[in-house]
Enzyme design. Sequence first.
Site, PDB file in Angstrom:
ATOM      1  N   LYS A 149     -44.692  -0.645  -3.768  1.00 51.42           N
ATOM      2  CA  LYS A 149     -44.964   0.739  -3.400  1.00 51.42           C
ATOM      3  C   LYS A 149     -44.466   1.784  -4.387  1.00 51.42           C
ATOM      4  O   LYS A 149     -44.772   2.974  -4.222  1.00 51.42           O
ATOM      5  CB  LYS A 149     -44.332   1.027  -2.023  1.00 51.42           C
ATOM      6  CG  LYS A 149     -44.965   0.244  -0.891  1.00 51.42           C
ATOM      7  CD  LYS A 149     -46.423   0.627  -0.707  1.00 51.42           C
ATOM      8  CE  LYS A 149     -47.194  -0.424   0.074  1.00 51.42           C
ATOM      9  NZ  LYS A 149     -48.569  -0.531  -0.374  1.00 51.42           N
ATOM     10  N   TYR A 159     -45.133 -14.105  -1.582  1.00 47.98           N
ATOM     11  CA  TYR A 159     -43.800 -13.537  -1.293  1.00 47.98           C
ATOM     12  C   TYR A 159     -43.047 -14.609  -0.519  1.00 47.98           C
ATOM     13  O   TYR A 159     -43.443 -14.971   0.584  1.00 47.98           O
ATOM     14  CB  TYR A 159     -43.918 -12.282  -0.419  1.00 47.98           C
ATOM     15  CG  TYR A 159     -44.457 -11.068  -1.130  1.00 47.98           C
ATOM     16  CD1 TYR A 159     -45.826 -10.881  -1.299  1.00 47.98           C
ATOM     17  CD2 TYR A 159     -43.603 -10.090  -1.627  1.00 47.98           C
ATOM     18  CE1 TYR A 159     -46.323  -9.757  -1.951  1.00 47.98           C
ATOM     19  CE2 TYR A 159     -44.094  -8.953  -2.268  1.00 47.98           C
ATOM     20  CZ  TYR A 159     -45.451  -8.809  -2.436  1.00 47.98           C
ATOM     21  OH  TYR A 159     -45.940  -7.682  -3.074  1.00 47.98           O
ATOM     22  N   HIS A 176     -57.639  -8.616  -4.983  1.00 44.17           N
ATOM     23  CA  HIS A 176     -56.985  -9.556  -4.073  1.00 44.17           C
ATOM     24  C   HIS A 176     -57.235  -9.134  -2.638  1.00 44.17           C
ATOM     25  O   HIS A 176     -56.960  -7.995  -2.277  1.00 44.17           O
ATOM     26  CB  HIS A 176     -55.479  -9.605  -4.338  1.00 44.17           C
ATOM     27  CG  HIS A 176     -55.116 -10.454  -5.522  1.00 44.17           C
ATOM     28  ND1 HIS A 176     -53.850 -10.906  -5.755  1.00 44.17           N
ATOM     29  CD2 HIS A 176     -55.880 -10.936  -6.549  1.00 44.17           C
ATOM     30  CE1 HIS A 176     -53.831 -11.651  -6.858  1.00 44.17           C
ATOM     31  NE2 HIS A 176     -55.051 -11.668  -7.366  1.00 44.17           N
ATOM     32  N   PRO A 234     -38.989  -3.052  -4.889  1.00 48.04           N
ATOM     33  CA  PRO A 234     -40.376  -3.394  -5.226  1.00 48.04           C
ATOM     34  C   PRO A 234     -41.028  -4.418  -4.295  1.00 48.04           C
ATOM     35  O   PRO A 234     -42.174  -4.773  -4.471  1.00 48.04           O
ATOM     36  CB  PRO A 234     -40.268  -3.935  -6.651  1.00 48.04           C
ATOM     37  CG  PRO A 234     -38.854  -4.259  -6.855  1.00 48.04           C
ATOM     38  CD  PRO A 234     -38.054  -3.431  -5.930  1.00 48.04           C
ATOM     39  N   TYR A 294     -49.533  -2.663   3.361  1.00 49.06           N
ATOM     40  CA  TYR A 294     -49.543  -3.246   2.014  1.00 49.06           C
ATOM     41  C   TYR A 294     -50.717  -2.708   1.184  1.00 49.06           C
ATOM     42  O   TYR A 294     -50.550  -2.352   0.015  1.00 49.06           O
ATOM     43  CB  TYR A 294     -49.627  -4.776   2.098  1.00 49.06           C
ATOM     44  CG  TYR A 294     -49.354  -5.467   0.769  1.00 49.06           C
ATOM     45  CD1 TYR A 294     -50.406  -5.824  -0.079  1.00 49.06           C
ATOM     46  CD2 TYR A 294     -48.053  -5.722   0.360  1.00 49.06           C
ATOM     47  CE1 TYR A 294     -50.157  -6.433  -1.300  1.00 49.06           C
ATOM     48  CE2 TYR A 294     -47.794  -6.340  -0.869  1.00 49.06           C
ATOM     49  CZ  TYR A 294     -48.856  -6.689  -1.687  1.00 49.06           C
ATOM     50  OH  TYR A 294     -48.606  -7.278  -2.908  1.00 49.06           O
TER      51      TYR A 294
HETATM   52  P1  FAS Z   1     -41.141   6.432 -14.651  1.00 48.19           P
HETATM   53  O1  FAS Z   1     -39.664   6.168 -14.587  1.00 48.19           O
HETATM   54  O2  FAS Z   1     -42.086   5.318 -14.846  1.00 48.19           O
HETATM   55  O3  FAS Z   1     -41.444   7.466 -15.840  1.00 48.19           O
HETATM   56  C1  FAS Z   1     -40.578   8.568 -16.084  1.00 48.19           C
HETATM   57  C2  FAS Z   1     -40.777   8.971 -17.542  1.00 48.19           C
HETATM   58  O4  FAS Z   1     -39.973  10.129 -17.786  1.00 48.19           O
HETATM   59  C3  FAS Z   1     -40.290   7.880 -18.507  1.00 48.19           C
HETATM   60  O5  FAS Z   1     -41.271   7.620 -19.475  1.00 48.19           O
HETATM   61  C4  FAS Z   1     -39.023   8.481 -19.139  1.00 48.19           C
HETATM   62  O6  FAS Z   1     -38.849   8.094 -20.486  1.00 48.19           O
HETATM   63  C5  FAS Z   1     -39.299   9.972 -19.019  1.00 48.19           C
HETATM   64  N1  FAS Z   1     -38.087  10.801 -18.963  1.00 48.19           N
HETATM   65  C6  FAS Z   1     -36.933  10.533 -18.322  1.00 48.19           C
HETATM   66  N2  FAS Z   1     -36.063  11.566 -18.522  1.00 48.19           N
HETATM   67  C7  FAS Z   1     -36.705  12.485 -19.298  1.00 48.19           C
HETATM   68  C8  FAS Z   1     -36.344  13.737 -19.837  1.00 48.19           C
HETATM   69  N3  FAS Z   1     -35.140  14.260 -19.623  1.00 48.19           N
HETATM   70  N4  FAS Z   1     -37.241  14.400 -20.604  1.00 48.19           N
HETATM   71  C9  FAS Z   1     -38.484  13.881 -20.817  1.00 48.19           C
HETATM   72  N5  FAS Z   1     -38.894  12.679 -20.337  1.00 48.19           N
HETATM   73  C10 FAS Z   1     -38.006  11.995 -19.580  1.00 48.19           C
HETATM   74  N6  FAS Z   1     -42.825  -0.602  -8.800  1.00 48.19           N
HETATM   75  C11 FAS Z   1     -43.636  -1.503  -8.246  1.00 48.19           C
HETATM   76  O7  FAS Z   1     -44.501  -1.136  -7.445  1.00 48.19           O
HETATM   77  N7  FAS Z   1     -43.506  -2.848  -8.562  1.00 48.19           N
HETATM   78  C12 FAS Z   1     -42.560  -3.287  -9.462  1.00 48.19           C
HETATM   79  O8  FAS Z   1     -42.452  -4.482  -9.725  1.00 48.19           O
HETATM   80  C13 FAS Z   1     -41.694  -2.366 -10.068  1.00 48.19           C
HETATM   81  N8  FAS Z   1     -40.749  -2.772 -10.969  1.00 48.19           N
HETATM   82  C14 FAS Z   1     -39.891  -1.824 -11.521  1.00 48.19           C
HETATM   83  C15 FAS Z   1     -38.876  -2.192 -12.442  1.00 48.19           C
HETATM   84  C16 FAS Z   1     -37.998  -1.241 -12.990  1.00 48.19           C
HETATM   85  C17 FAS Z   1     -36.921  -1.653 -13.962  1.00 48.19           C
HETATM   86  C18 FAS Z   1     -38.123   0.114 -12.604  1.00 48.19           C
HETATM   87  C19 FAS Z   1     -37.170   1.160 -13.156  1.00 48.19           C
HETATM   88  C20 FAS Z   1     -39.128   0.491 -11.701  1.00 48.19           C
HETATM   89  C21 FAS Z   1     -40.018  -0.471 -11.157  1.00 48.19           C
HETATM   90  N9  FAS Z   1     -41.033  -0.125 -10.262  1.00 48.19           N
HETATM   91  C22 FAS Z   1     -41.866  -1.020  -9.698  1.00 48.19           C
HETATM   92  C23 FAS Z   1     -41.248   1.212  -9.892  1.00 48.19           C
HETATM   93  C24 FAS Z   1     -42.038   1.840 -11.012  1.00 48.19           C
HETATM   94  O9  FAS Z   1     -43.273   1.197 -11.142  1.00 48.19           O
HETATM   95  C25 FAS Z   1     -42.133   3.288 -10.696  1.00 48.19           C
HETATM   96  O10 FAS Z   1     -42.503   3.507  -9.350  1.00 48.19           O
HETATM   97  C26 FAS Z   1     -43.072   4.002 -11.603  1.00 48.19           C
HETATM   98  O11 FAS Z   1     -42.697   3.718 -12.923  1.00 48.19           O
HETATM   99  C27 FAS Z   1     -42.969   5.476 -11.261  1.00 48.19           C
HETATM  100  O12 FAS Z   1     -43.547   6.179 -12.268  1.00 48.19           O
HETATM  101  P2  FAS Z   1     -42.935   7.584 -12.723  1.00 48.19           P
HETATM  102  O13 FAS Z   1     -42.653   8.399 -11.503  1.00 48.19           O
HETATM  103  O14 FAS Z   1     -43.845   8.088 -13.773  1.00 48.19           O
HETATM  104  O15 FAS Z   1     -41.496   7.258 -13.324  1.00 48.19           O
HETATM  105  C1  PHB Z   2     -45.649  -7.345 -10.036  1.00 57.27           C
HETATM  106  O1  PHB Z   2     -46.684  -8.003 -10.263  1.00 57.27           O
HETATM  107  O2  PHB Z   2     -44.898  -6.924 -10.938  1.00 57.27           O
HETATM  108  C2  PHB Z   2     -45.279  -7.053  -8.597  1.00 57.27           C
HETATM  109  C3  PHB Z   2     -46.202  -7.314  -7.611  1.00 57.27           C
HETATM  110  C4  PHB Z   2     -45.866  -7.046  -6.285  1.00 57.27           C
HETATM  111  C5  PHB Z   2     -44.611  -6.533  -5.985  1.00 57.27           C
HETATM  112  C6  PHB Z   2     -43.691  -6.263  -7.001  1.00 57.27           C
HETATM  113  C7  PHB Z   2     -44.029  -6.524  -8.318  1.00 57.27           C
HETATM  114  O3  PHB Z   2     -44.275  -6.282  -4.691  1.00 57.27           O
END
Ligand code: FAS
Ligand code: PHB
Length: 389
Positions: free
Chosen positions: A296, A200, A72, A292, A384
């Site tokens: 980032k 957005y 994109h 989100p 971005y």
């Molecule tokens: P994660 O939370 O992905 O991974 C952590 C891992 O550690 C998990 O698999 C968990 O099971 C494990 N864990 C936890 N406790 C533990 C323990 N005690 N022992 C062993 N393992 C354990 N970012 C965006 O850019 N765009 C989005 O749209 C977006 N939507 C999101 C929606 C939700 C509901 C959440 C929670 C986050 C979202 N994020 C989004 C942010 C997300 O993408 C995170 O930045 C990304 O998952 C970060 O990755 P990790 O740091 O690996 O953490």
């Molecule tokens: C998504 O595609 O899940 C998405 C993209 C951009 C954002 C947040 C989520 O800023």
Amino acid sequence: MRVQVAIIGGGPSGLLLGQLLHKAGINAVVLERKTREYVLTRIRAGVLERGLVDLLDQAGVATRLKKESLTHEGVMISSNDDYLELDFNKHIQQHVTVYGQTELTRDLYDAREAAHAKTLFNVENVTLNDITTDSPSIDCTVDGHTVHIDCDYIAGCDGYHGVSRQHIPQDKRNEFIKEYPFGWLGVMSETTPVHSELIYSMSDRGFALCSMRNPKLTRYYIQCDSKDSVDNWSDDSFWNELRGRIPEEYAAKLETGPSIEMSIAPLRSFVCEPMQWGNLYLCGDAAHIVPPTGAKGLNTAASDVHYLFTALKHRYQENESTLLERYSQTALKRVWKVQRFSWWMTSMLHRFPEQSLFERKLQQAEFDFLKQNDAAQAALATNYVGLPY
Ligand code: FAS
Ligand code: PHB
């Protein structure tokens, strides 16, 4: 068991760090609380910065991404029926890559299995021992059996609700938090995207985001009350609300269909300082959370992994620990710039329940200035597509 680096968390942070360490011949184990299948059911991010794509390439896991991802070169920002098509190339000659976090996590798990690198699933009762000494260790249970792991370093990649951050003494930990009075209701559906790039959208009814995973799989979000529940929403009510929040020209051509996933994510800004304590190093959501709106979360986990991997490689290959000692300071410089951008995008585009008419006028003025000013557009584009590591 003895390893050089013990990684807590088998999400994108832990897996990417594990893969980079493996490629550098540094022995690491990944401890994951859930199963691989469970981790892959999570639907999270969709937009990858250049830095993350380069890291995945360096880790040798970008083959499918290069085949299946979308490039994109811009993004649409709209205010009711007015909109700006922000062209990244016009300002900074860079682009973003659209490829679901679920898919890159799958690629990382596949690579880890192919390399026969050790991953323990269903890990519980994780405790970190002696993290301020030269011989830290981890005790945990796996399927009811006790496991002890001796290591040189521990990477806390266990997300916002993980245990590793809690092992930094409370009186040494500064936690900065901002909760937003709304969440995002997200829907995944097998439909054609309403536009070739992301939209957005700020509207009188609230924020909406039109995103995608591929030309046949879309990801839409609408701002919802922070106490809302998916039980309050049908597919039809979601689509109708989304239509009311995007420019009429696009609402008219929105393809709707059954949701294959519907979930609500809370929005918060959070940073833990420091991001290291003794031989424990925090990466990704374990150390910081962003709303989100700026795409980032995952991308800042990647920059943390880059800094920590570079420091660990330097330590093992040059026997030099300066980068490790400066990890937190280095990572936090970029973390706070990302926090600012994510907060700014969220503040401009969302309707705040208690906001005054004056504040709503300021939001509109922010959009109008952005639409009319190249420097403002270049600043948004620069943030971005991803600040340099
Ligand atoms: P994660 O939370 O992905 O991974 C952590 C891992 O550690 C998990 O698999 C968990 O099971 C494990 N864990 C936890 N406790 C533990 C323990 N005690 N022992 C062993 N393992 C354990 N970012 C965006 O850019 N765009 C989005 O749209 C977006 N939507 C999101 C929606 C939700 C509901 C959440 C929670 C986050 C979202 N994020 C989004 C942010 C997300 O993408 C995170 O930045 C990304 O998952 C970060 O990755 P990790 O740091 O690996 O953490
Ligand atoms: C998504 O595609 O899940 C998405 C993209 C951009 C954002 C947040 C989520 O800023």
